[in-house]
Design a protein around this motif. Sequence first.
Motif, PDB file in Angstrom:
ATOM      1  N   SER A  50      -1.837   6.783  -5.356  1.00 41.47           N
ATOM      2  CA  SER A  50      -1.924   5.710  -4.367  1.00 41.47           C
ATOM      3  C   SER A  50      -0.518   5.263  -4.008  1.00 41.47           C
ATOM      4  O   SER A  50       0.437   5.434  -4.767  1.00 41.47           O
ATOM      5  CB  SER A  50      -2.718   4.536  -4.917  1.00 41.47           C
ATOM      6  OG  SER A  50      -1.947   3.862  -5.885  1.00 41.47           O
ATOM      7  N   LEU A  51      -0.386   4.700  -2.832  1.00 42.23           N
ATOM      8  CA  LEU A  51       0.897   4.237  -2.361  1.00 42.23           C
ATOM      9  C   LEU A  51       1.441   3.169  -3.312  1.00 42.23           C
ATOM     10  O   LEU A  51       2.630   3.081  -3.572  1.00 42.23           O
ATOM     11  CB  LEU A  51       0.717   3.646  -0.956  1.00 42.23           C
ATOM     12  CG  LEU A  51       1.780   4.034   0.053  1.00 42.23           C
ATOM     13  CD1 LEU A  51       1.888   5.537   0.163  1.00 42.23           C
ATOM     14  CD2 LEU A  51       1.449   3.447   1.408  1.00 42.23           C
TER      15      LEU A  51
ATOM     16  N   VAL B  20      -2.633   6.402   5.365  1.00 44.61           N
ATOM     17  CA  VAL B  20      -1.335   6.471   4.713  1.00 44.61           C
ATOM     18  C   VAL B  20      -1.360   5.784   3.362  1.00 44.61           C
ATOM     19  O   VAL B  20      -0.332   5.459   2.816  1.00 44.61           O
ATOM     20  CB  VAL B  20      -0.250   5.807   5.587  1.00 44.61           C
ATOM     21  CG1 VAL B  20      -0.007   6.642   6.825  1.00 44.61           C
ATOM     22  CG2 VAL B  20      -0.645   4.400   5.938  1.00 44.61           C
ATOM     23  N   PHE B  21      -2.565   5.570   2.814  1.00 47.62           N
ATOM     24  CA  PHE B  21      -2.645   4.803   1.595  1.00 47.62           C
ATOM     25  C   PHE B  21      -2.621   5.677   0.351  1.00 47.62           C
ATOM     26  O   PHE B  21      -2.367   5.217  -0.735  1.00 47.62           O
ATOM     27  CB  PHE B  21      -3.899   3.940   1.613  1.00 47.62           C
ATOM     28  CG  PHE B  21      -3.996   3.176   2.879  1.00 47.62           C
ATOM     29  CD1 PHE B  21      -3.089   2.153   3.139  1.00 47.62           C
ATOM     30  CD2 PHE B  21      -4.925   3.494   3.842  1.00 47.62           C
ATOM     31  CE1 PHE B  21      -3.135   1.452   4.324  1.00 47.62           C
ATOM     32  CE2 PHE B  21      -4.984   2.791   5.021  1.00 47.62           C
ATOM     33  CZ  PHE B  21      -4.082   1.776   5.267  1.00 47.62           C
ATOM     34  N   TYR B  22      -2.913   6.934   0.540  1.00 48.89           N
ATOM     35  CA  TYR B  22      -2.897   7.854  -0.583  1.00 48.89           C
ATOM     36  C   TYR B  22      -1.984   9.024  -0.282  1.00 48.89           C
ATOM     37  O   TYR B  22      -1.885   9.464   0.861  1.00 48.89           O
ATOM     38  CB  TYR B  22      -4.291   8.434  -0.836  1.00 48.89           C
ATOM     39  CG  TYR B  22      -5.320   7.386  -1.156  1.00 48.89           C
ATOM     40  CD1 TYR B  22      -5.070   6.439  -2.148  1.00 48.89           C
ATOM     41  CD2 TYR B  22      -6.524   7.350  -0.477  1.00 48.89           C
ATOM     42  CE1 TYR B  22      -6.015   5.472  -2.438  1.00 48.89           C
ATOM     43  CE2 TYR B  22      -7.470   6.377  -0.774  1.00 48.89           C
ATOM     44  CZ  TYR B  22      -7.202   5.445  -1.744  1.00 48.89           C
ATOM     45  OH  TYR B  22      -8.131   4.496  -2.043  1.00 48.89           O
TER      46      TYR B  22
END
Lengths: 464, 464
Positions: free
Chosen positions: A200-201, A183-185
């Motif tokens: 990116s987050l 879930v970071f990108y």
Amino acid sequence: MNYSDQKLLTKSAMPVGYPLGIVRKLLHRGARSHLAKVFNKAHPADAARMLALLGATERQQVFSILLAECETAQVAAIVSELEIVDSIPLLQSVGAETTARLLSEMPADDATSLASRLPEPLAAEVLRLMEAAPAAEVRGLLEHEERTAGRIMTRNYFALEEDVTVAEAIAALQRRNEELEMVFYVYVIDKHDHLVGVVSLRKLLTTPPSNQLRKIFFTDVTTVSTNTPQEEVAKLVAQYNLLAVPVVDHEDKLVGIVTVDDVIDVLQEETTEDLLALAGVATEEHLSTKLSRSLRLRAPWLLINLGTAFLASYVISRFEGTIGQLTALAALMSIVAGMGGNAATQTLTIVIRGMALDELVSVPWIVLKEVVVGGANGLINGLVCAFVAGLFYKSFWLGVVLAAAMVINLVIAGTAGILIPVALKKLRIDPAVASTVFVTTCTDVGGFFSFLGIATLLMPLLRG
Amino acid sequence: MNYSDQKLLTKSAMPVGYPLGIVRKLLHRGARSHLAKVFNKAHPADAARMLALLGATERQQVFSILLAECETAQVAAIVSELEIVDSIPLLQSVGAETTARLLSEMPADDATSLASRLPEPLAAEVLRLMEAAPAAEVRGLLEHEERTAGRIMTRNYFALEEDVTVAEAIAALQRRNEELEMVFYVYVIDKHDHLVGVVSLRKLLTTPPSNQLRKIFFTDVTTVSTNTPQEEVAKLVAQYNLLAVPVVDHEDKLVGIVTVDDVIDVLQEETTEDLLALAGVATEEHLSTKLSRSLRLRAPWLLINLGTAFLASYVISRFEGTIGQLTALAALMSIVAGMGGNAATQTLTIVIRGMALDELVSVPWIVLKEVVVGGANGLINGLVCAFVAGLFYKSFWLGVVLAAAMVINLVIAGTAGILIPVALKKLRIDPAVASTVFVTTCTDVGGFFSFLGIATLLMPLLRG
């Protein structure tokens, strides 16, 4: 495997050193619910490790207790963490229905890797019995070759179209409550699912909400295709320090991502495989492997080596006349052959690793280097040898024969240690697997032939 | 190394297969600015790989061109990506001032690892000349032992106190514009810097802004201490699929994090080290290692092996009388010893890997297993051997001697292959490094002694 928020936790009921003895005691005392509680509370990785350390029969017993007493999700997570050689027998023993239930609860990449190793017709039956959605995902992954990006990727990525605003992206992320592998990108795609960029987050958090993704994404994304070998994917992730790499199909459409945790598994597997193969051990073998299986995995290698040993022994037999004239030769000839084997193994190991790291660019230069190193080592060891043998047998010429044979054989060792793996690679045979046998044959034959050959030529001097 | 947003990009000027020939041509043509442009545009990892593939002299030449023509940040990033054996000579050659400038631009963990390998007084001089802030960071990391979490951690983490609200956390994150090594987690600390929990960036996005961090953090965080060995840190991250693990000092205060990219480096290093050591090669050696250095790294191992070879040769010399009576024995004895060496290496490799993976729990059981596997393999190979030798030498009893010696020596191989590494580990000697020498001595001596010993006993039958 997953990078969910929960994976930050390690449940502490079963620390890494949880004594195996306690598990065994609970099992033999029939304390089923207590045993189940221990495994239920443990981090799946710890629980799997504990199972792996048990003998095959005990493992089976504990597994059926877990199936009866634990949450399916926990049992599925434990099976996910087991090595394939351990998990397949367990699944075979419990039948299609239970296996289907477990596989439905697993990340698709793990379920796929298990489904592909189950024997037919069990595999087909399991796929038929699985829940519709995970079964479809597994079937999708199974379409790709083994050991490629397509096989190890996950489809749980987060992608949005480029005209979406930052505010909408955040809202979409908040709506997606299920577990996302990474879930970071945020991957950015166009109308036709082509990957066009990545955000990116952190960038989402630091950009005005009304901006469109197209304004803030990075466009020059490293991608791999579904049929990129897993080894190359791993090298890429390791080399560029990536957390995940997106996978595209032949039309450049985004179809999945490979995450760094799976890459770690691939890297560990590949390095170990190469170097285990050098020792002539099948990579499936572990300390916990059953006796009969260990025997079956190792015996073929020893039989091959026996064949090459006969070749060396044949060379010696041609010189029986020489040995009969001077039995001291019998004692010394094994030194020359043995040292050649050791020197060749040194070269071979460096070359195999060099190949894995793509370091092997200039073969002629490396051959030259190995020849010089071999010759120099031959000279050093030959002189020591000549000195000791001279002292022991009081014969100058015996020392000369030893030294000369040592130089020749260590040059052979260096040359064979590099040329044989290079040739095997050209022939598309895995050099890690087959090199040792050929290389040691060269040094055995070379060692005996050079030592006994020179001795035969110089026999008048030796007997003088 | 870093997980900045930029690392998602790979600059494409120098793809993985960028031909070394072009770099060489540019160098020899003196096309300095063209060469610098290629390296400037390349991803630092690719540029480093290219440098590593060049010979030592060319590498030096290219490096001085880069220093003159490229941005310092890019040169520093390239040096960061080089292996220590390649980067240290380059830094030594350019002197303290330039080295200090480069180290000031690197992530602190990389700068520390370089500073610790520079010889004195250069290292002290470099630390004195570095910019104040990075120098202080490096000094801080240098206080910890090599190969521990404290040495490889980074201090670029993002930590906030527990009464901070989600809105304030996001605002703080937006203010921090410098590169953060790991921006995916917010670590939560109390007034005294004790780590109390962790919040994922995703959780921040999906929580009402007025909530305090204490309401949403996970408390059961896996941590390591500054003196945890890097190998254990790596195992933990690999086993639990973590992206980073926080490091606490002896007072439980948060002092840094170790990220998954550094863990990948550690894992690759450790697996390779163990298995290279088995082949008697120093782990610093690569294909590109200079000839003189390769010789220096390998010669000691060969000399040790020579010593043990004399022992085996001494055993043979005690049986010269027996060999003199039947020279066929000389040809066959090397088979028994060689097969023992191979079988022992198989066992040894499995045991060394098992130790690395903490699989070795029940030594007596494994010894028993190896003895049985050795005996069974001895029987199979002994029978084949007896059959072939019988055919070749037309002697039934020679076959019996071979088969019996093979069984005995393969049992010795199995026993030595497990007991010697276990004993070495108890003595705190790295079993990967020293086992091979002892184990092959056992199988050489055992092989020659059992074969020639039995032959001596049965000589009347053999000559019959």
